[in-house]
Design a protein around this motif. Structure first.
Motif, mmCIF file in Angstrom:
data_model
loop_
_atom_site.group_PDB
_atom_site.id
_atom_site.type_symbol
_atom_site.label_atom_id
_atom_site.label_comp_id
_atom_site.label_asym_id
_atom_site.label_seq_id
_atom_site.Cartn_x
_atom_site.Cartn_y
_atom_site.Cartn_z
ATOM 1 N N LEU A 141 0.702 -1.378 0.287
ATOM 2 C CA LEU A 141 0.057 0.060 0.004
ATOM 3 C C LEU A 141 0.536 1.046 0.170
ATOM 4 C CD1 LEU A 141 -2.487 -1.129 2.546
ATOM 5 C CD2 LEU A 141 -2.879 -0.831 -0.012
ATOM 6 N N ALA A 142 1.189 1.073 0.887
ATOM 7 C CA ALA A 142 2.643 1.946 0.678
ATOM 8 C C ALA A 142 3.233 2.398 -0.038
ATOM 9 C CB ALA A 142 3.942 2.362 2.008
ATOM 10 N N GLU A 143 4.027 1.243 -1.266
ATOM 11 C CA GLU A 143 4.485 1.286 -2.662
ATOM 12 C C GLU A 143 3.574 2.148 -3.172
ATOM 13 O OE1 GLU A 143 6.522 -2.576 -2.751
ATOM 14 O OE2 GLU A 143 7.120 -1.670 -1.506
ATOM 15 N N GLY A 144 2.363 1.695 -3.169
ATOM 16 C CA GLY A 144 1.315 2.406 -4.191
ATOM 17 C C GLY A 144 0.672 3.738 -4.199
ATOM 18 N N GLY A 145 1.463 4.656 -2.842
ATOM 19 C CA GLY A 145 0.305 6.122 -3.077
ATOM 20 C C GLY A 145 -0.011 5.820 -1.793
ATOM 21 N N VAL A 146 -0.753 5.202 -0.903
ATOM 22 C CA VAL A 146 -1.944 6.060 -0.025
ATOM 23 C C VAL A 146 -1.097 7.241 0.154
ATOM 24 C CG1 VAL A 146 -2.697 3.238 0.314
ATOM 25 C CG2 VAL A 146 -0.775 3.703 1.816
ATOM 26 N N ALA A 147 -1.420 7.743 0.983
ATOM 27 C CA ALA A 147 -1.305 8.983 2.064
ATOM 28 C C ALA A 147 -1.823 8.479 4.091
ATOM 29 C CB ALA A 147 -2.003 9.927 1.999
ATOM 30 N N ALA A 148 -2.199 7.470 3.990
ATOM 31 C CA ALA A 148 -2.267 7.077 5.305
ATOM 32 C C ALA A 148 -2.839 5.650 5.258
ATOM 33 C CB ALA A 148 -2.600 7.925 5.904
ATOM 34 N N TYR A 149 -3.182 5.157 6.874
ATOM 35 C CA TYR A 149 -3.849 3.849 6.764
ATOM 36 C C TYR A 149 -5.049 4.142 7.713
ATOM 37 C CZ TYR A 149 0.386 1.544 5.579
ATOM 38 O OH TYR A 149 1.454 2.072 3.994
ATOM 39 N N LYS A 150 -5.706 3.127 7.845
ATOM 40 C CA LYS A 150 -6.848 2.909 9.107
ATOM 41 C C LYS A 150 -7.075 1.771 9.478
ATOM 42 C CE LYS A 150 -11.199 4.168 10.314
ATOM 43 N NZ LYS A 150 -11.895 4.901 9.725
ATOM 44 N N CYS A 151 -7.609 1.647 10.505
ATOM 45 C CA CYS A 151 -7.863 0.908 10.979
ATOM 46 C C CYS A 151 -9.009 0.680 11.728
ATOM 47 C CB CYS A 151 -6.736 -0.301 12.407
ATOM 48 S SG CYS A 151 -6.995 0.541 13.198
ATOM 49 N N PHE A 152 -9.901 -0.235 12.579
ATOM 50 C CA PHE A 152 -10.747 -0.741 13.496
ATOM 51 C C PHE A 152 -10.694 -1.023 14.471
ATOM 52 C CE2 PHE A 152 -13.439 1.555 9.760
ATOM 53 C CZ PHE A 152 -14.600 1.408 10.616
ATOM 54 N N MET A 153 -10.723 -0.418 15.690
ATOM 55 C CA MET A 153 -10.522 -1.272 16.706
ATOM 56 C C MET A 153 -12.152 -1.884 17.403
ATOM 57 S SD MET A 153 -8.440 0.838 18.887
ATOM 58 C CE MET A 153 -7.705 -0.017 20.822
ATOM 59 N N GLY A 154 -13.314 -0.923 17.052
ATOM 60 C CA GLY A 154 -14.753 -1.425 16.812
ATOM 61 C C GLY A 154 -14.929 -2.478 15.853
ATOM 62 N N THR A 155 -15.965 -3.554 15.707
ATOM 63 C CA THR A 155 -16.534 -3.913 15.628
ATOM 64 C C THR A 155 -16.378 -3.775 13.464
ATOM 65 O OG1 THR A 155 -17.059 -5.203 17.030
ATOM 66 C CG2 THR A 155 -17.922 -5.752 14.844
ATOM 67 N N CYS A 156 -16.354 -3.968 13.087
ATOM 68 C CA CYS A 156 -16.844 -3.813 11.041
ATOM 69 C C CYS A 156 -16.555 -4.955 10.212
ATOM 70 C CB CYS A 156 -16.029 -2.753 11.172
ATOM 71 S SG CYS A 156 -13.890 -2.714 10.558
ATOM 72 N N GLY A 157 -16.831 -4.704 9.214
ATOM 73 C CA GLY A 157 -17.179 -5.182 8.142
ATOM 74 C C GLY A 157 -18.476 -6.426 8.067
ATOM 75 N N ASP A 158 -18.392 -7.340 6.648
ATOM 76 C CA ASP A 158 -19.307 -8.389 6.933
ATOM 77 C C ASP A 158 -18.521 -9.128 6.980
ATOM 78 O OD1 ASP A 158 -21.101 -9.962 6.398
ATOM 79 O OD2 ASP A 158 -22.322 -8.528 4.769
ATOM 80 N N ARG A 159 -18.322 -10.552 7.197
ATOM 81 C CA ARG A 159 -17.847 -11.509 7.517
ATOM 82 C C ARG A 159 -18.534 -12.825 5.818
ATOM 83 N NH1 ARG A 159 -15.363 -9.136 9.162
ATOM 84 N NH2 ARG A 159 -14.228 -8.773 6.880
ATOM 85 N N THR A 197 -19.355 -3.275 23.554
ATOM 86 C CA THR A 197 -20.799 -2.553 23.054
ATOM 87 C C THR A 197 -21.132 -3.432 22.014
ATOM 88 O OG1 THR A 197 -19.035 -1.877 21.548
ATOM 89 C CG2 THR A 197 -19.213 -0.245 22.529
ATOM 90 N N ASP A 198 -20.724 -4.037 21.390
ATOM 91 C CA ASP A 198 -21.307 -5.258 20.803
ATOM 92 C C ASP A 198 -22.197 -6.167 21.963
ATOM 93 O OD1 ASP A 198 -20.305 -4.893 19.410
ATOM 94 O OD2 ASP A 198 -18.721 -6.882 18.709
ATOM 95 N N LYS A 199 -22.347 -6.465 23.275
ATOM 96 C CA LYS A 199 -22.813 -7.120 24.018
ATOM 97 C C LYS A 199 -23.310 -6.576 24.624
ATOM 98 C CE LYS A 199 -23.310 -10.866 26.422
ATOM 99 N NZ LYS A 199 -23.920 -12.144 25.875
ATOM 100 N N LEU A 200 -23.107 -5.276 25.055
ATOM 101 C CA LEU A 200 -24.133 -3.705 25.788
ATOM 102 C C LEU A 200 -25.520 -3.654 24.612
ATOM 103 C CD1 LEU A 200 -22.092 -0.826 27.299
ATOM 104 C CD2 LEU A 200 -23.608 -3.194 28.463
ATOM 105 N N GLY A 201 -25.314 -3.790 23.221
ATOM 106 C CA GLY A 201 -26.241 -4.024 21.953
ATOM 107 C C GLY A 201 -26.352 -5.268 22.213
ATOM 108 N N GLU A 202 -26.568 -5.847 22.318
ATOM 109 C CA GLU A 202 -26.558 -7.952 22.168
ATOM 110 C C GLU A 202 -28.588 -7.456 23.379
ATOM 111 O OE1 GLU A 202 -26.334 -11.951 22.742
ATOM 112 O OE2 GLU A 202 -24.387 -11.259 22.321
ATOM 113 N N ILE A 203 -27.660 -7.405 24.263
ATOM 114 C CA ILE A 203 -28.475 -8.104 25.388
ATOM 115 C C ILE A 203 -29.620 -5.833 25.571
ATOM 116 C CG2 ILE A 203 -28.817 -6.957 28.417
ATOM 117 C CD1 ILE A 203 -25.512 -7.663 28.421
ATOM 118 N N ALA A 204 -29.660 -5.625 25.287
ATOM 119 C CA ALA A 204 -30.557 -4.182 25.386
ATOM 120 C C ALA A 204 -31.575 -4.739 23.831
ATOM 121 C CB ALA A 204 -30.025 -2.516 24.344
#
Length: 455
Positions: A141-159, A197-204
């Motif tokens: 990605l660095a070689e391809g010219g991205v300006a920066a990186y991004k990550c999620f510590m929270g749950t994301c994506g569709d498996r 957050t996932d567990k609290l959401g599930e309980i609610a």
């Protein structure tokens, strides 16, 4: 010299303050600032208008390509047209929600190809940090010219979707930070604690909760603050430059400020919607205003504004995260997509709420929308009205209230929590590298003159 463009009589926001002056443009660059600059092929009279640097929105999601899953969410054409109409001349594009996510050379090349000839604003790319690209993907990605990186510590994506984004665990975050540190680029982080957050959401949800107010309660302030602290600690260990995205609570900003004072290379942002909406009004508006981290109460909003106006929050973004109407049209707020479409109403809302209603200085306004994000992500040609920089401008008409209507939006899906709201300023014209890309008289121009910024 015969200039290409001359902008006359506007109140121009310079780094040193605002001044009524003229700007000359040659070959897409700011060539001169002052009075009696000479002749130009085109002259624009900005009398009565604020001439600001074009916005550098450091947090935008475009879903192109959609991979057959999200084709109808937001493409480059509609997304960048909305930028043009809203005064956003360049933006940082997130490595999700497109399919495939941008996590290696192959997916980055697919993204570049998808945007070719479709850009009405300039686009710099984030590369993703995910658990499955630690063996070469970061370097590609660095070689391809991205300006920066991004990550999620929270749950994301569709498996269930092959190639979709995925949140990091602590090991992937640590190892990814070590690799990104070697590139010298910044890692932007979505900081929420998913285990809680996932567990609290599930309980609610199981308890029959359906409201947005209940949703907010499942993502309390400490579930932002704890991962911010953890990310800062790992940055200290690895030497990785980091940026905390879309902070929704004042305590989270305080953690960043404290770390900065200790010499850690960390910055942070909030979003326009956190500065505009509060928890108590969410259920009246509906799931169109659902996002994560969630929109919090008046006390938190007041605290964020203090940091925006006086320093501590480095910049403000839209976190433009669109989807199709069916994903928002839910009776149960817990089932609705979490994301707000907002890129078209950054500049006017922030000018109205910050400058006009709260007395924020024009130089601070230009810092939070343009100068600071450009500096953080090393977009060296962007962010300021200075000789030699790209001639990117937004003309703002102050004290000019209008009510936003759905048909005003350039988005593929005419969804926005700002619809029906009175906004007290207007974007009159947007100029990208010396070329008008939007004016109130003619709308968004036909020619897509934007380009990818490759670092």
């Amino acid at each position: 010299m015969l200039y290409d463009l001359l902008i006359k009589n506007g109140l121009v926001i310079l780094a040193t303050g605002e001044v009524t002056t003229d700007i000359a443009v040659k070959d897409g660059k700011i060539a001169a600032i002052g009075n009696n600059l000479g002749e130009a092929k085109e002259t624009l009279d900005a009398n009565g208008l604020i001439v600001s640097p074009g916005m550098v929105d450091a947090h935008v999601h475009i879903t192109d390509p959609g991979g057959g899953y999200r084709d109808l969410w937001e493409g480059y054409i509609t997304g960048t047209k909305a930028c043009a109409k809203g005064g956003v001349t360049s933006f940082m594009e997130m490595p999700l929600n497109q399919v495939p996510a941008t996590v290696d050379k192959e997916s980055l090349d697919i993204k570049y190809a998808a945007g070719e000839g479709k850009l009405y604003a300039d686009v710099a790319s984030f590369g993703g940090l995910v658990p499955f690209n630690l063996k070469g993907g970061i370097e590609e990605l660095a070689e391809g010219g991205v300006a920066a990186y991004k990550c999620f510590m929270g749950t994301c994506g569709d498996r269930t979707i092959d190639g979709d984004f995925m949140n990091v665990d602590d090991y992937a975050l640590y190892e990814g930070m070590k690799q990104i540190a070697k590139t010298g680029k910044v890692l932007a982080i979505h900081a929420e604690n998913p285990d809680i957050t996932d567990k609290l959401g599930e309980i609610a949800y199981q308890n029959g909760e359906t409201t947005l107010k209940a949703y907010v309660a499942t993502r309390p302030v400490f579930t932002e603050v704890e991962p911010i602290r953890r990310a800062i600690f790992l940055a200290k260990e690895t030497g990785c430059r980091i940026h905390i995205c879309h902070i929704a609570c004042a305590e989270g900003v305080a953690e960043v400020v404290k770390a900065q004072q200790e010499g850690i290379d960390v910055t942070c942002e909030t979003c326009t919607h956190y500065l505009y909406f509060v928890t108590d009004e969410l259920d009246k508006i509906g799931p169109v205003v659902k996002c994560s981290p969630p929109i919090r109460d008046q006390k938190e909003q007041d605290g964020l504004w203090e940091y925006v106006i006086n320093g501590g929050l480095d910049f403000v973004t839209s976190d433009h995260s669109p989807c199709t109407p069916d994903l928002k049209d839910k009776e149960n707020a817990f089932e609705a997509w979490g994301g707000i479409s907002g890129v078209q109403n950054n500049v006017d809302v922030l000018f109205d709420e910050g400058v006009q209603k709260r007395g924020m200085s024009l130089t601070r306004f230009a810092e939070i929308i343009a100068k600071s994000p450009a500096e953080r992500y090393d977009l060296n040609d962007k962010g300021e009205i200075t000789i030699g920089k790209d001639a990117d401008f937004v003309f703002i008409k102050p004290n000019a209230p209008y009510i936003l209507k759905a048909e005003d939006l350039e988005y593929k899906n005419k969804i926005s929590p700002y619809i029906g709201r009175e906004i007290g300023a207007q974007v009159v014209q947007t100029i990208l590298r010396g070329e008008t890309i939007y004016s109130q008289e003619t709308g968004v121009t036909e020619e897509a003159v934007g380009m990818f910024i490759k670092k």
